[in-house]
Scaffold this active site. Structure first.
Site, PDB file in Angstrom:
ATOM      1  N   ASP A 140     -18.799  41.419 -13.320  1.00  0.00           N
ATOM      2  CA  ASP A 140     -18.425  41.583 -14.727  1.00  0.00           C
ATOM      3  C   ASP A 140     -17.802  40.299 -15.250  1.00  0.00           C
ATOM      4  O   ASP A 140     -16.765  39.852 -14.751  1.00  0.00           O
ATOM      5  CB  ASP A 140     -17.419  42.732 -14.868  1.00  0.00           C
TER       6      ASP A 140
ATOM      7  N   TYR B  24     -14.234  34.535 -21.051  1.00  0.00           N
ATOM      8  CA  TYR B  24     -13.669  34.172 -19.743  1.00  0.00           C
ATOM      9  C   TYR B  24     -13.966  32.712 -19.376  1.00  0.00           C
ATOM     10  O   TYR B  24     -13.353  32.171 -18.468  1.00  0.00           O
ATOM     11  CB  TYR B  24     -14.220  35.073 -18.634  1.00  0.00           C
TER      12      TYR B  24
ATOM     13  N   LYS C  48     -20.093  40.131 -22.201  1.00  0.00           N
ATOM     14  CA  LYS C  48     -19.555  40.735 -23.424  1.00  0.00           C
ATOM     15  C   LYS C  48     -19.509  39.706 -24.554  1.00  0.00           C
ATOM     16  O   LYS C  48     -19.344  38.505 -24.298  1.00  0.00           O
ATOM     17  CB  LYS C  48     -18.127  41.252 -23.190  1.00  0.00           C
TER      18      LYS C  48
ATOM     19  N   HIS D 250     -16.806  43.422 -26.749  1.00  0.00           N
ATOM     20  CA  HIS D 250     -15.552  43.263 -26.012  1.00  0.00           C
ATOM     21  C   HIS D 250     -14.388  44.018 -26.670  1.00  0.00           C
ATOM     22  O   HIS D 250     -13.579  44.650 -25.984  1.00  0.00           O
ATOM     23  CB  HIS D 250     -15.204  41.768 -25.894  1.00  0.00           C
TER      24      HIS D 250
END
Length: 275
Positions: free
Chosen positions: A45, A50, A75, A108
């Site tokens: 994931d 990120y 996401k 998200h």
């Protein structure tokens, strides 16, 4: 219990995966994904925010496991929703991951005034085959109800914070009722329950760590988990949760630990907004 679950569009998803939140360092993120896949994990994931999709992509490319046997999640972030750049953001994620499709693409956060139109764009991405399933993250019942009003496509997954100290029962029951698979991020609560007396006693009873007890508790509820770690030994340990069962009475005891403790926080760009 099986190690996978079927989503509402009949696609199979592992119940266990690796989360890579706050692993921006190229070496650390790539090494963590490599360790997880070596330990038998098949779900990773990530997310555009990120800043490690490239690292995840490199690990995937080198791992030796066929792409079809991996389940990759990413996401779309809030700013891309506000800009209406859903298709562009998705394409950039594919480019960074160096894959032709993802198994699951999520909104998200439910950005006010944006998430309904974002969902319609995700429907288009789903139809194109570049995402095999689509879903949401951090959505509450009211957000899911709004989606139901404008779309016949039910989210395959709702990714939320969930662990023994944070169990939003009403939301989880709603998701089950509508065939939405719940996936728990921060399932280890950043270690917040590792010293809990109940979890330690149960750990002794089952000869497991409190982390394994917490993850197994979620799995037995049919909730998918994506624990994060960069430590190869802990990654392996977190994956050793399919060879024992927690007794019903002990599951009920863990249920009593809920105190609505959130270890994650609403992002800064949403904090002053009622969403």
């Amino acid at each position: 219990m099986k190690e996978t679950v079927f989503l509402n569009n009949d696609r199979e998803m592992p119940l266990l995966g690796l989360g890579v939140y706050k692993l921006p360092d190229d070496v650390q993120a790539e090494a963590a994904v490599t360790s997880a896949i070596s330990a038998g994990y098949r779900m990773i994931d990530t997310a555009s925010v990120y800043k490690n999709e490239e690292s995840v992509g490199r690990a995937i490319a080198k791992c030796g496991v066929p792409r079809k046997d991996l389940f990759i999640i990413s996401k779309i972030w809030n700013n891309a929703q506000r800009l209406g750049d859903v298709q562009g953001a998705f394409s950039r994620s594919l480019d960074r991951l160096k894959v032709s499709y993802v198994d699951l693409y999520l909104i998200h956060w439910p950005v006010p005034g944006c998430y309904l139109s974002t969902w319609k764009e995700l429907e288009s991405i789903l139809e194109s085959g570049r995402a095999l399933s689509i879903g949401v993250s951090n959505f509450d019942i009211r957000h899911l109800e709004e989606l139901r009003k404008i779309s016949g496509v039910i989210p395959a997954v709702n990714q939320i914070e969930c662990h023994p100290l944070c169990y939003p029962a009403e939301l989880i029951e709603y998701c089950k009722a509508f065939g939405i698979q719940v996936q728990a991020y921060a399932p280890l609560a950043r270690g917040a329950y590792f010293d809990n007396d109940v979890m330690c006693v149960l750990g002794t009873k089952y000869a497991r760590t409190p982390a394994q007890i917490g993850l197994r508790w979620a799995i037995q509820k049919g909730i998918s988990v994506i624990p994060k770690s960069i430590n190869p030994e802990r990654i392996r340990s977190n994956g050793n949760i399919f060879d024992f069962n927690i007794e019903d009475e002990d599951m009920a005891i863990i249920d009593t630990l809920n105190e609505d403790l959130h270890t994650s926080h609403v992002p800064e760009d949403l904090r002053d907004i009622q969403f």
